[in-house]
Design a protein around this motif. Structure first.
Motif, short mmCIF file in Angstrom:
data_model
loop_
_atom_site.label_atom_id
_atom_site.label_comp_id
_atom_site.label_asym_id
_atom_site.label_seq_id
_atom_site.Cartn_x
_atom_site.Cartn_y
_atom_site.Cartn_z
N LEU A 133 0.81 -1.22 0.00
CA LEU A 133 0.00 0.00 0.00
C LEU A 133 0.84 1.27 0.00
O LEU A 133 0.30 2.37 -0.19
CB LEU A 133 -0.92 0.01 1.24
CG LEU A 133 -1.91 -1.15 1.35
CD1 LEU A 133 -2.64 -1.08 2.68
CD2 LEU A 133 -2.91 -1.12 0.19
N ASP A 134 2.14 1.13 0.19
CA ASP A 134 3.02 2.29 0.34
C ASP A 134 3.63 2.66 -1.01
O ASP A 134 4.34 1.86 -1.62
CB ASP A 134 4.14 1.96 1.35
CG ASP A 134 4.85 3.20 1.85
OD1 ASP A 134 4.85 4.22 1.13
OD2 ASP A 134 5.41 3.15 2.96
N THR A 135 3.36 3.87 -1.47
CA THR A 135 3.89 4.32 -2.76
C THR A 135 5.27 4.97 -2.64
O THR A 135 5.84 5.39 -3.64
CB THR A 135 2.92 5.34 -3.40
OG1 THR A 135 2.75 6.46 -2.50
CG2 THR A 135 1.57 4.69 -3.66
N GLY A 143 11.74 0.77 6.49
CA GLY A 143 11.84 -0.45 7.29
C GLY A 143 12.65 -1.51 6.57
O GLY A 143 12.83 -1.47 5.35
N LEU A 144 13.16 -2.47 7.32
CA LEU A 144 14.01 -3.51 6.74
C LEU A 144 13.19 -4.45 5.87
O LEU A 144 12.16 -4.97 6.31
CB LEU A 144 14.68 -4.30 7.87
CG LEU A 144 15.74 -5.32 7.45
CD1 LEU A 144 16.96 -4.60 6.88
CD2 LEU A 144 16.16 -6.18 8.65
N ASN A 190 9.12 -2.84 10.55
CA ASN A 190 8.00 -1.90 10.36
C ASN A 190 8.31 -0.48 10.81
O ASN A 190 7.41 0.36 10.86
CB ASN A 190 6.77 -2.43 11.12
CG ASN A 190 6.21 -3.69 10.50
OD1 ASN A 190 5.57 -3.66 9.46
ND2 ASN A 190 6.48 -4.83 11.12
N ALA A 191 9.56 -0.20 11.13
CA ALA A 191 9.94 1.14 11.57
C ALA A 191 9.86 2.12 10.41
O ALA A 191 10.11 1.77 9.25
CB ALA A 191 11.35 1.12 12.15
N GLU A 192 9.52 3.36 10.73
CA GLU A 192 9.51 4.43 9.72
C GLU A 192 10.94 4.91 9.52
O GLU A 192 11.27 6.07 9.77
CB GLU A 192 8.60 5.56 10.17
CG GLU A 192 7.12 5.27 10.02
CD GLU A 192 6.70 5.22 8.55
OE1 GLU A 192 7.13 6.10 7.78
OE2 GLU A 192 5.96 4.31 8.17
N LEU A 242 21.39 5.32 8.57
CA LEU A 242 21.12 6.40 9.52
C LEU A 242 21.97 7.63 9.25
O LEU A 242 21.67 8.70 9.77
CB LEU A 242 21.38 5.91 10.95
CG LEU A 242 20.54 4.72 11.42
CD1 LEU A 242 20.93 4.32 12.83
CD2 LEU A 242 19.06 5.05 11.37
N PHE A 243 23.05 7.47 8.46
CA PHE A 243 23.91 8.60 8.18
C PHE A 243 23.16 9.65 7.37
O PHE A 243 22.43 9.32 6.43
CB PHE A 243 25.15 8.17 7.39
CG PHE A 243 26.20 7.52 8.24
CD1 PHE A 243 27.00 8.27 9.08
CD2 PHE A 243 26.38 6.14 8.21
CE1 PHE A 243 27.98 7.67 9.85
CE2 PHE A 243 27.34 5.53 8.98
CZ PHE A 243 28.14 6.30 9.82
#
Length: 250
Positions: A133-135, A143-144, A190-192, A242-243
């Motif tokens: 569902l994510d465009t 997320g991983l 599921n992390a943003e 994360l950089f």
């Protein structure tokens, strides 16, 4: 007929996942890992085939998610279940464990505690549903990805079975650490958190700095650490994303 070629490759991915699950339930994690690796390769190849043949369909997208749920969702859940079984010195499924502790040194010993491992499967299902569902996840990931998470978990299981290094075995034989790894896996799926994808628009260094550095570090680690490098590479992938510089390459 050509639109069914990618779908057939996707179904082969699903079959690899089913076979991997069978071997994982019998604690033969090396063979399970081989079939998962084959399934992940097919998962990559079906997309290539669809782009090369210029065919795509909603059916193919749904099949892809279903296959990934088995290969990269169910199997790592089984592997973590087995690791927890062995760390607790219990056996929920009789005859399923091939390396057992002589005694349980931990405060928890109920066999159903090992079912915590299947939280990874549930989190993988959620991640795949959100992905559909994510465009935003065309050139990068939020997320991983489930294949990367599956590689991480299964590599830990294989290392636990083959390592002769005491401190590594003690880490991977501790139910508290394994539970923490399970919860971390569920979160990072599921992390943003934007993660770069290994998609090269060109092969120059400029604009692909994070990708080339990551590949170079991965090769060096594999040469030095061999199988032990695999979980390290997945963690480095997350860390490098994360950089602030990574944002330019996403």
């Amino acid at each position: 007929m050509k639109q069914w070629i990618p779908n057939c490759i996707t179904l082969l991915n699903l079959l690899c996942g089913c076979i991997a699950a069978l071997f994982a339930f019998t604690d033969d994690l090396i063979i399970a890992g081989i079939f998962v690796a084959a399934g992940i390769f097919l998962d990559f190849f079906d997309g290539l085939a669809a782009r090369f043949l210029k065919v795509s369909s909603d059916l193919g997208g749904e099949l892809d998610s279903m296959a990934d749920l088995i290969t990269s969702g169910l199997v790592p859940g089984i592997v973590m279940f087995q690791l927890l079984n062995d760390s607790l010195g219990v056996n929920l499924i009789e005859g399923a464990s091939s390396f057992k502790l002589g005694m349980n040194e931990h405060a928890i010993s109920h066999p159903y505690v090992a079912l915590i491992g299947f939280l990874i499967t549930a989190a993988s299902a959620l991640r795949l549903a959100r992905f559909n569902l994510d465009t935003r996840q065309t050139d990068s990931f939020i997320g991983l990805p489930t294949p990367a998470n599956a590689i991480f978990i299964i590599s830990l299981g294989i290392i636990a079975q083959i390592t002769d290094t005491d401190w590594i075995y003690m880490i991977l034989d501790n139910p508290y650490i394994l539970t923490a790894i399970t919860l971390f896996s569920c979160y990072i799926l599921n992390a943003e958190l934007p993660l770069f994808a290994l998609k090269f628009k060109n092969f120059g260094f400029k604009g692909n700095e994070i990708r080339w550095v990551f590949l170079a570090v991965s090769v060096v680690l594999i040469l030095l650490l061999q199988l032990y490098a695999v979980p390290c590479i997945i963690l480095i992938y997350v860390f490098m994303s994360l950089f602030p510089q990574a944002e330019k390459s996403l």
